[in-house]
Design a protein around this motif. Structure first.
Motif, mmCIF file in Angstrom:
data_model
loop_
_atom_site.group_PDB
_atom_site.id
_atom_site.type_symbol
_atom_site.label_atom_id
_atom_site.label_comp_id
_atom_site.label_asym_id
_atom_site.label_seq_id
_atom_site.Cartn_x
_atom_site.Cartn_y
_atom_site.Cartn_z
ATOM 1 N N PHE A 1 1.162 -1.392 -0.169
ATOM 2 C CA PHE A 1 0.161 -0.016 -0.181
ATOM 3 C C PHE A 1 0.911 1.078 -0.241
ATOM 4 C CE2 PHE A 1 -2.775 3.148 1.783
ATOM 5 C CZ PHE A 1 -3.974 2.669 1.413
ATOM 6 N N VAL A 2 0.924 1.948 -1.124
ATOM 7 C CA VAL A 2 1.514 2.896 -1.163
ATOM 8 C C VAL A 2 1.083 4.845 -0.888
ATOM 9 C CG1 VAL A 2 2.644 4.811 -2.934
ATOM 10 C CG2 VAL A 2 3.125 2.538 -3.104
ATOM 11 N N THR A 3 1.767 5.203 -0.120
ATOM 12 C CA THR A 3 0.865 6.596 0.417
ATOM 13 C C THR A 3 1.393 7.186 0.483
ATOM 14 O OG1 THR A 3 -1.129 7.369 2.302
ATOM 15 C CG2 THR A 3 0.500 5.230 2.885
ATOM 16 N N HIS A 4 1.334 8.783 0.370
ATOM 17 C CA HIS A 4 2.256 9.682 1.083
ATOM 18 C C HIS A 4 1.222 10.116 2.694
ATOM 19 C CE1 HIS A 4 -1.903 11.825 -0.600
ATOM 20 N NE2 HIS A 4 -1.233 12.840 0.495
ATOM 21 N N ASP A 5 0.497 9.769 3.224
ATOM 22 C CA ASP A 5 -0.095 9.672 4.139
ATOM 23 C C ASP A 5 0.374 9.258 4.903
ATOM 24 O OD1 ASP A 5 -1.712 9.951 6.571
ATOM 25 O OD2 ASP A 5 -3.364 10.843 5.455
ATOM 26 N N ILE A 6 1.089 9.029 6.376
ATOM 27 C CA ILE A 6 1.731 8.769 7.734
ATOM 28 C C ILE A 6 1.131 8.190 8.288
ATOM 29 C CG2 ILE A 6 3.545 8.749 9.724
ATOM 30 C CD1 ILE A 6 4.737 11.649 8.105
ATOM 31 N N ASP A 7 0.249 8.771 8.458
ATOM 32 C CA ASP A 7 -1.137 8.477 9.882
ATOM 33 C C ASP A 7 -1.838 7.003 9.223
ATOM 34 O OD1 ASP A 7 -0.407 10.586 11.190
ATOM 35 O OD2 ASP A 7 -2.287 10.283 11.965
ATOM 36 N N GLU A 8 -1.936 7.026 7.822
ATOM 37 C CA GLU A 8 -2.746 6.056 6.852
ATOM 38 C C GLU A 8 -2.185 5.577 7.029
ATOM 39 O OE1 GLU A 8 -5.686 6.171 3.157
ATOM 40 O OE2 GLU A 8 -3.110 6.499 3.104
ATOM 41 N N ALA A 9 -0.852 4.748 6.720
ATOM 42 C CA ALA A 9 0.716 4.384 6.721
ATOM 43 C C ALA A 9 0.714 3.533 7.871
ATOM 44 C CB ALA A 9 1.631 4.340 6.347
ATOM 45 N N VAL A 10 0.469 3.916 9.295
ATOM 46 C CA VAL A 10 0.339 3.341 10.256
ATOM 47 C C VAL A 10 -0.466 2.952 11.008
ATOM 48 C CG1 VAL A 10 1.606 4.107 13.245
ATOM 49 C CG2 VAL A 10 2.649 4.993 11.176
ATOM 50 N N TYR A 11 -1.890 3.086 10.448
ATOM 51 C CA TYR A 11 -2.752 2.774 10.587
ATOM 52 C C TYR A 11 -3.170 1.144 9.955
ATOM 53 C CZ TYR A 11 -7.978 2.093 11.352
ATOM 54 O OH TYR A 11 -9.171 1.588 12.180
ATOM 55 N N LEU A 12 -2.605 1.317 9.663
ATOM 56 C CA LEU A 12 -3.042 -0.116 7.767
ATOM 57 C C LEU A 12 -1.738 -0.750 8.289
ATOM 58 C CD1 LEU A 12 -4.547 1.449 4.696
ATOM 59 C CD2 LEU A 12 -5.703 0.575 5.866
ATOM 60 N N GLY A 13 -0.967 -0.543 7.982
ATOM 61 C CA GLY A 13 0.151 -1.481 7.964
ATOM 62 C C GLY A 13 0.632 -2.571 9.112
ATOM 63 N N GLN A 14 1.214 -3.120 8.655
ATOM 64 C CA GLN A 14 2.174 -4.366 9.270
ATOM 65 C C GLN A 14 3.591 -4.397 9.612
ATOM 66 O OE1 GLN A 14 1.483 -8.265 7.968
ATOM 67 N NE2 GLN A 14 0.859 -8.923 9.725
ATOM 68 N N ARG A 15 3.338 -3.353 8.456
ATOM 69 C CA ARG A 15 4.962 -2.389 8.913
ATOM 70 C C ARG A 15 5.156 -1.705 7.776
ATOM 71 N NH1 ARG A 15 9.759 -4.795 5.899
ATOM 72 N NH2 ARG A 15 8.085 -7.117 5.349
ATOM 73 N N VAL A 16 6.059 -0.471 7.668
ATOM 74 C CA VAL A 16 6.262 1.136 7.135
ATOM 75 C C VAL A 16 7.345 1.348 6.903
ATOM 76 C CG1 VAL A 16 5.545 3.267 7.089
ATOM 77 C CG2 VAL A 16 3.795 1.636 7.959
#
Lengths: 264, 261
Positions: free
Chosen positions: B191-206
């Motif tokens: 999942f590629v994003t520029h949104d840090i919160d989104e990355a942290v909320y969604l991922g198992q790893r960032v």
């Protein structure tokens, strides 16, 4: 769906109608007041009477049928040839590069310049009309299709590629719908041009149809009949354009230019 | 599962070369949900296109199940950011979802229809199957694009800033949808994003990317509980820690010139 702006204002339609009535009235008054000789411009009432006579003449309907046959057949050939050639040339970069200058050379040749050739090849038959109509209408379609093929959105293209759409699926589901708005514009322009050339061919070469009937009326001094036939030709052009626009709107119901506001 | 090794991409032409990606190496395990986050203009889309086989890298390679990706593969599906351009406006929602399946010759008609119905149900759009995409809201359109990807049954789902163009509330709903689908179907998601919160909320790893020319700046395991909730997870003290960490990395990546290879 929002209707086109001109239809939303009843005032605009009334104004257009008033303009038309004004024209008819002017044509009625000018020859009667002696400003223009009635020999060259008969008053509207006489043209309308001549028109009524024409409409009761079977020869007129045969001529109309001949014109429409030449128009429809020529347009159909031009559209099919234009679309097939356009898709082929447009999707093969080599062909596109190889044909670009030739197309630019052939396209501006006025169809009427081919009249002598048409007469040599086909005499005064339907073939002459078809040659001129097809030549004029073909380029309208071809050039639009070539533009349309180039217009595939990069994201749409990536989507098609990422889902491994095959060649046929890409032509059928991506290329063709993308080009369709252009094709429709091409067909609409071609339909008008085809009518002009059909009547020109009949008028100049004498192949049967409305054009040759206009020529006959002119040479036999039947001036009101000539104007009546010209009016018919104009109405025909109007109807063809209207029909083409209707087909366009139906075929492009999904397109931004037609669909209007999104319905939720 | 998905191996990206020494990926490098230089755009050439017009007498000028631009090094978009310098040296990217990372791995996704089967069934993992990994978020890639980076400053704008860091080549996220370039990276995703290379992974998807839409763009040939200058050097390095992408391996899916050990075999190199040289073009789009049936095992991968992409959800693009620009949903309105990615969906075909001349086709109904159902046909949009079905079209890629028609390319899989092994699927019978019935199986195809079952996959379409199932995918539309999974994204909650069964009722809109007969609509045209442009009759739907932005969030719903992106759901259609997700359904299309689901029906394709990919091993790896690639998502390129899929929610960047929708409003915040819709976005939250779509994020939860991605988590739910991932948990239900067990596919691997990048999942590629520029949104840090989104990355942290969604991922198992960032994975945090540096500014262009891009390298992997940082890798962070997200230690939030498996079940996430828009309100609770985001209020979690650990969430704040994690996002601060990623934020700091991105800021560092933006100011410090990337190490030369």
């Amino acid at each position: 769906m929002t209707p086109p702006p001109s239809a939303t204002r009843p005032g605009a339609a009334a104004l257009g109608l008033a303009g038309l009535l004004g024209l008819l009235l002017t044509v009625e008054v000018l020859p009667r007041s002696g400003v223009v000789s009635a020999d060259y411009l008969p008053p509207t009432s006489r043209i309308v009477r001549a028109l009524a006579v024409e409409l009761n003449d079977r020869a007129f309907w045969r001529a109309l049928g001949d014109t429409l046959t030449g128009w429809a057949l020529g347009l159909a050939i031009a559209v099919v040839a234009g679309v097939v050639a356009g898709v082929l040339i447009g999707s093969v970069p080599f062909l596109r590069a190889a044909t670009a200058s030739t197309i630019e050379f052939l396209r501006p040749i006025p169809s009427v310049a081919l009249i002598p050739l048409a007469v040599l090849l086909f005499g005064t038959g339907l073939g002459s009309t078809l040659l001129l109509v097809v030549y004029a209408a073909f380029w309208q379609v071809l050039v639009q299709v070539l533009y349309g093929i180039q217009d595939v959105d990069p994201v749409t293209r990536d989507t098609a590629r990422s889902y491994n759409l095959g060649t046929w699926a890409r032509v059928r589901h991506v290329l063709w719908p993308t080009a369709l708005p252009y094709v429709m514009t091409g067909v609409r322009l071609a339909a008008s041009v085809a009518l002009i050339l059909a009547i020109t061919a009949e008028l100049v070469i004498g192949s049967p149809g409305l054009g040759s009937r206009i020529a006959v009326a002119q040479t036999s001094q039947a001036v009101p009949e000539m104007y009546a036939l010209i009016m018919i030709a104009g109405l025909l052009g109007l109807l063809i354009n209207l029909a083409a626009r209707t087909v366009e709107r139906r075929a492009l119901f999904w397109h931004q230019s037609v669909r209007g506001e999104a319905v939720l | 599962m998905l191996d990206v090794r020494g990926l490098r991409k230089i755009y050439g032409g017009h007498g000028r070369e631009v090094e978009a990606l310098r040296d990217l190496t990372f791995t996704l395990d089967p069934g993992e949900l990994v978020c890639l986050v980076g400053p704008s203009g860091c080549g996220k889309t370039t990276l995703l296109k290379c992974v998807a086989g839409l763009l040939a890298p200058t050097s390095g390679e992408v391996l899916l199940d050990g075999s190199p990706v040289t073009g789009p593969r049936p095992g991968m599906a992409v959800v693009f950011q620009e949903y309105s351009r990615s969906l075909f406006p001349w086709m109904r929602v159902r046909d949009n979802v079905e079209l890629p399946l028609r390319q899989k010759k092994s699927l019978g008609r019935q199986r195809r229809h079952a996959l379409v119905e199932d995918a539309l149900e999974a994204v909650g759009l069964t009722a809109s199957a007969g609509a045209y995409p442009w009759q739907l809201s932005g969030g719903m359109q992106q759901r259609v694009a997700i359904a299309r990807a689901l029906a394709y049954e990919p091993e790896v789902l690639l998502m390129d800033e899929p929610f960047a163009a929708v409003d915040a509330q819709t976005r939250a709903g779509l994020e939860d949808l991605v988590r739910k689908l991932w948990q239900e179907r067990g596919m691997t998601i990048l999942f590629v994003t520029h949104d840090i919160d989104e990355a942290v909320y969604l991922g198992q790893r960032v994975l945090t990317l540096s500014a262009s020319p891009t390298v992997v700046q940082d890798e962070l395991k997200i230690t939030l509980p498996h079940e996430r909730d828009q309100l609770e997870s985001r209020a979690d003290a650990r969430f704040a820690e994690l996002r601060t960490h990623v934020y700091a990395q991105i800021r560092a990546a933006g100011t410090r010139p990337a190490p030369t290879a």
